[in-house]
Design a protein around this motif. Structure first.
Motif, mmCIF file in Angstrom:
data_model
loop_
_atom_site.group_PDB
_atom_site.id
_atom_site.type_symbol
_atom_site.label_atom_id
_atom_site.label_comp_id
_atom_site.label_asym_id
_atom_site.label_seq_id
_atom_site.Cartn_x
_atom_site.Cartn_y
_atom_site.Cartn_z
ATOM 1 N N MET A 1 0.836 -1.184 0.000
ATOM 2 C CA MET A 1 0.000 0.000 0.000
ATOM 3 C C MET A 1 0.878 1.242 0.000
ATOM 4 S SD MET A 1 -3.135 0.886 2.431
ATOM 5 C CE MET A 1 -4.009 2.384 2.215
ATOM 6 N N ASN A 2 0.431 2.256 -0.673
ATOM 7 C CA ASN A 2 1.166 3.507 -0.765
ATOM 8 C C ASN A 2 0.992 4.297 0.528
ATOM 9 O OD1 ASN A 2 2.138 6.056 -1.453
ATOM 10 N ND2 ASN A 2 1.461 5.856 -3.563
ATOM 11 N N ASN A 3 2.063 4.684 1.172
ATOM 12 C CA ASN A 3 2.004 5.447 2.410
ATOM 13 C C ASN A 3 2.174 6.941 2.175
ATOM 14 O OD1 ASN A 3 1.614 3.197 4.099
ATOM 15 N ND2 ASN A 3 3.795 2.739 4.008
ATOM 16 N N LEU A 4 2.020 7.363 0.948
ATOM 17 C CA LEU A 4 2.159 8.758 0.600
ATOM 18 C C LEU A 4 1.143 9.582 1.382
ATOM 19 C CD1 LEU A 4 3.449 10.856 -1.326
ATOM 20 C CD2 LEU A 4 1.587 10.355 -2.909
ATOM 21 N N SER A 5 1.613 10.626 2.030
ATOM 22 C CA SER A 5 0.726 11.510 2.777
ATOM 23 C C SER A 5 0.378 12.693 1.883
ATOM 24 C CB SER A 5 1.437 11.982 4.054
ATOM 25 O OG SER A 5 0.590 12.810 4.790
ATOM 26 N N PRO A 6 -0.908 12.801 1.483
ATOM 27 C CA PRO A 6 -1.283 13.900 0.588
ATOM 28 C C PRO A 6 -0.974 15.267 1.194
ATOM 29 C CG PRO A 6 -3.038 12.278 0.737
ATOM 30 C CD PRO A 6 -2.033 11.935 1.791
ATOM 31 N N LEU A 7 -0.628 16.198 0.347
ATOM 32 C CA LEU A 7 -0.249 17.551 0.736
ATOM 33 C C LEU A 7 -1.450 18.470 0.591
ATOM 34 C CD1 LEU A 7 2.369 19.202 1.424
ATOM 35 C CD2 LEU A 7 2.546 19.639 -1.027
ATOM 36 N N ASN A 8 -1.658 19.370 1.558
ATOM 37 C CA ASN A 8 -2.781 20.294 1.410
ATOM 38 C C ASN A 8 -2.366 21.541 0.628
ATOM 39 O OD1 ASN A 8 -1.967 22.479 3.205
ATOM 40 N ND2 ASN A 8 -2.588 21.204 4.934
ATOM 41 N N TRP A 9 -3.367 22.271 0.155
ATOM 42 C CA TRP A 9 -3.144 23.417 -0.721
ATOM 43 C C TRP A 9 -2.259 24.468 -0.067
ATOM 44 C CZ3 TRP A 9 -2.835 24.625 -5.468
ATOM 45 C CH2 TRP A 9 -2.902 25.957 -5.897
ATOM 46 N N GLN A 10 -2.494 24.783 1.216
ATOM 47 C CA GLN A 10 -1.703 25.823 1.880
ATOM 48 C C GLN A 10 -0.235 25.433 1.970
ATOM 49 O OE1 GLN A 10 -2.945 28.996 2.833
ATOM 50 N NE2 GLN A 10 -0.735 29.261 2.710
ATOM 51 N N ALA A 11 0.043 24.178 2.290
ATOM 52 C CA ALA A 11 1.437 23.715 2.366
ATOM 53 C C ALA A 11 2.094 23.765 0.987
ATOM 54 C CB ALA A 11 1.489 22.298 2.934
ATOM 55 N N PHE A 12 1.341 23.405 -0.055
ATOM 56 C CA PHE A 12 1.863 23.455 -1.418
ATOM 57 C C PHE A 12 2.191 24.895 -1.808
ATOM 58 C CE2 PHE A 12 1.115 23.623 -6.084
ATOM 59 C CZ PHE A 12 2.098 22.733 -6.484
ATOM 60 N N LYS A 13 1.270 25.816 -1.544
ATOM 61 C CA LYS A 13 1.512 27.226 -1.850
ATOM 62 C C LYS A 13 2.711 27.768 -1.077
ATOM 63 C CE LYS A 13 -1.514 30.452 -1.750
ATOM 64 N NZ LYS A 13 -2.697 31.286 -1.512
ATOM 65 N N ASN A 14 2.839 27.370 0.171
ATOM 66 C CA ASN A 14 3.984 27.822 0.977
ATOM 67 C C ASN A 14 5.300 27.363 0.358
ATOM 68 O OD1 ASN A 14 2.278 29.101 2.783
ATOM 69 N ND2 ASN A 14 2.380 27.455 4.314
ATOM 70 N N MET A 15 5.344 26.124 -0.160
ATOM 71 C CA MET A 15 6.556 25.638 -0.816
ATOM 72 C C MET A 15 6.866 26.488 -2.045
ATOM 73 S SD MET A 15 7.918 23.215 0.904
ATOM 74 C CE MET A 15 9.104 22.643 -0.282
ATOM 75 N N LEU A 16 5.836 26.854 -2.795
ATOM 76 C CA LEU A 16 6.043 27.696 -3.970
ATOM 77 C C LEU A 16 6.545 29.078 -3.554
ATOM 78 C CD1 LEU A 16 2.905 26.827 -6.154
ATOM 79 C CD2 LEU A 16 5.218 25.893 -6.345
ATOM 80 N N LEU A 17 5.934 29.653 -2.537
ATOM 81 C CA LEU A 17 6.335 30.988 -2.072
ATOM 82 C C LEU A 17 7.790 31.016 -1.616
ATOM 83 C CD1 LEU A 17 3.058 31.941 -0.179
ATOM 84 C CD2 LEU A 17 4.013 33.157 -2.163
ATOM 85 N N GLU A 18 8.235 29.934 -1.000
ATOM 86 C CA GLU A 18 9.613 29.861 -0.519
ATOM 87 C C GLU A 18 10.623 29.742 -1.669
ATOM 88 O OE1 GLU A 18 9.898 26.614 2.263
ATOM 89 O OE2 GLU A 18 8.292 27.434 3.514
ATOM 90 N N ASN A 19 10.146 29.419 -2.856
ATOM 91 C CA ASN A 19 11.040 29.195 -4.002
ATOM 92 C C ASN A 19 10.616 30.024 -5.210
ATOM 93 O OD1 ASN A 19 12.835 26.770 -3.111
ATOM 94 N ND2 ASN A 19 10.774 26.300 -2.399
ATOM 95 N N ALA A 20 10.051 31.187 -4.971
ATOM 96 C CA ALA A 20 9.410 32.010 -6.008
ATOM 97 C C ALA A 20 10.327 32.375 -7.172
ATOM 98 C CB ALA A 20 8.812 33.268 -5.385
ATOM 99 N N GLU A 21 11.609 32.535 -6.943
ATOM 100 C CA GLU A 21 12.504 32.982 -8.015
ATOM 101 C C GLU A 21 13.149 31.840 -8.789
ATOM 102 O OE1 GLU A 21 12.475 36.041 -9.161
ATOM 103 O OE2 GLU A 21 10.929 36.256 -7.625
ATOM 104 N N GLN A 22 12.791 30.604 -8.451
ATOM 105 C CA GLN A 22 13.369 29.460 -9.151
ATOM 106 C C GLN A 22 12.493 29.043 -10.328
ATOM 107 O OE1 GLN A 22 14.100 27.230 -5.335
ATOM 108 N NE2 GLN A 22 16.036 26.830 -6.415
ATOM 109 N N VAL A 23 13.052 28.225 -11.192
ATOM 110 C CA VAL A 23 12.341 27.688 -12.356
ATOM 111 C C VAL A 23 11.559 26.460 -11.892
ATOM 112 C CG1 VAL A 23 12.638 26.636 -14.628
ATOM 113 C CG2 VAL A 23 14.090 28.566 -13.943
ATOM 114 N N LEU A 24 10.273 26.419 -12.234
ATOM 115 C CA LEU A 24 9.377 25.363 -11.762
ATOM 116 C C LEU A 24 9.297 24.216 -12.769
ATOM 117 C CD1 LEU A 24 7.288 24.345 -9.701
ATOM 118 C CD2 LEU A 24 5.574 25.740 -10.892
#
Length: 192
Positions: A1-24
């Motif tokens: 079984m996959n033990n992947l813990s789904p990520l919520n929208w706020q945590a995902f956005k926070n990761m993007l905000l922390e890396n705003a100047e990088q290439v996605l």
């Protein structure tokens, strides 16, 4: 079984905000990336309500970011995270996204069937910020609650319909024409 813990929208956005100047970049299989000319075509918010095999109602929200890869590569470099965030901001002006919604990335191309995947890992190297994607998976919610999938403690099957204890009744459809005994159909008689 996959033990992947789904990520919520706020945590995902926070990761993007922390890396705003990088290439996605998005890596959908080991070492295979969505083409650099991808577009974020839409962001969907999907409320889900379900009843599982144990009879328990469940509800959650999914935030689905759809990526589209043009058939002809348009550029060599993917968009910056800041551009993706500007798309997110535009969407959120019209559609407030649930910060606790589960994030999925929807993608497919001619070599990879379209599917929804979870962001599973973030890798920041040099000027690149890579979102590694993992396949979606199915699960039995009854088992994750510590119940069984198959039979209940009283021996009833929870994943199959109950046995019919009443013999089926054969039904015959009977059509009846009311008041037709003395009626004939004639032009202008109203029966046509």
């Amino acid at each position: 079984m996959n033990n992947l813990s789904p990520l919520n929208w706020q945590a995902f956005k926070n990761m993007l905000l922390e890396n705003a100047e990088q290439v996605l970049q998005f890596e959908y299989a080991e070492g295979i990336f969505v083409d650099a000319s991808y577009h974020i075509t839409e962001i969907k918010q999907a409320p889900i309500v379900s009843v599982d095999c144990g009879g328990v109602m469940n509800s959650w929200t999914e935030i689905i970011v759809q990526l589209w890869e043009p058939s002809v590569s348009e550029k060599d470099r993917a968009m910056k995270v800041s551009k993706a965030l500007s798309i997110v901001n535009l969407v959120e002006k019209s559609l407030p996204l649930n910060p606790l919604g589960i994030v999925k990335i929807e993608f497919g191309n001619s070599k990879f069937d379209t599917r929804q995947m979870y962001p599973s890992e973030f890798v920041s190297e040099g000027d690149s910020f890579t979102v590694r994607l993992a396949a979606d998976y199915t699960q039995c919610k009854a088992i994750t609650r510590g119940e069984s999938c198959g039979t209940t403690p009283t021996g009833e099957a929870c994943c199959t319909p109950a046995e019919n204890t009443v013999a089926p009744v054969k039904q015959t459809l009977v059509l009846e024409t009311i008041g037709a005994e003395n009626q004939s159909c004639t032009p202008g008689g109203g029966c046509c």
